[in-house]
Write a protein that holds these residues in place. Structure first.
Motif, short mmCIF file in Angstrom:
data_model
loop_
_atom_site.label_atom_id
_atom_site.label_comp_id
_atom_site.label_asym_id
_atom_site.label_seq_id
_atom_site.Cartn_x
_atom_site.Cartn_y
_atom_site.Cartn_z
N VAL A 48 0.88 -1.16 0.00
CA VAL A 48 0.00 0.00 0.00
C VAL A 48 0.92 1.21 0.00
N LEU A 59 -2.46 0.20 -4.53
CA LEU A 59 -2.42 -1.14 -3.97
C LEU A 59 -1.79 -2.04 -5.03
N VAL A 85 -1.86 1.29 8.51
CA VAL A 85 -2.71 0.96 7.37
C VAL A 85 -3.97 0.28 7.86
N ILE A 87 -7.32 -1.61 5.87
CA ILE A 87 -8.03 -1.99 4.65
C ILE A 87 -9.34 -2.65 5.07
N LEU A 99 -13.56 -4.99 -1.85
CA LEU A 99 -12.73 -3.94 -1.25
C LEU A 99 -13.58 -2.70 -1.00
N ILE A 102 -9.36 1.93 1.81
CA ILE A 102 -7.97 1.78 2.24
C ILE A 102 -7.56 3.10 2.87
N THR A 108 -7.08 8.57 2.96
CA THR A 108 -7.98 7.44 2.73
C THR A 108 -8.60 7.52 1.33
N SER A 125 -11.84 -6.27 8.36
CA SER A 125 -10.77 -5.28 8.35
C SER A 125 -9.41 -5.94 8.48
#
Length: 130
Positions: A48, A59, A85, A87, A99, A102, A108, A125
């Motif tokens: 990331v 990503l 991080v 996600i 997804l 992120i 973000t 998460s």
């Protein structure tokens, strides 16, 4: 004494801000396949990255750099106990993972998927990089 106190508060704020902005790449392990905008990504390690201008999050599959996707980034809440991080995925009833967002340090992505109004989905998460 009062101006000295202001100087220390300002210095502490500046130091914490610089530390957050200094973070530009974190590698995370995603233990399941996931989807984003109709494309399937394999489970594995992903980098990331936050670009130098702080406006794009990328990503990238660690083993297959050709599997890379980019999004615009906006400011995010980031505190001293926040992981570097985060996600987030939507976990559908059929076992697929979409997804959702992120976050890396203080930036973000927008919400990347659109949940169906009447479908029950739970959020999964992955955090790391502390």
């Amino acid at each position: 004494m009062r101006p000295m106190t202001r100087m220390f508060v300002f210095a502490a704020a500046l130091a914490s801000t610089s530390a957050a902005f200094a973070l530009s790449k974190v590698t995370v392990n995603v233990p399941f396949n996931f989807e984003s905008h109709g494309k399937t990504y394999q489970a594995g390690q992903y980098d990331v990255r936050l670009d130098a201008s702080q406006n794009v999050i990328t990503l990238t599959n660690h083993l297959k750099p050709s599997q890379s996707v980019m999004w615009s980034a906006s400011p995010a809440d980031f505190g001293p106990n926040s992981p570097a991080v985060s996600i987030k995925f939507d976990d559908a009833a059929d076992g697929t993972h979409e997804l959702r967002t992120i976050r890396i340090a203080t930036r973000t992505t927008p919400v990347l998927d659109v949940r169906e109004r009447h479908a029950a989905q739970r959020e999964v998460s992955i955090t790391g990089g502390r």
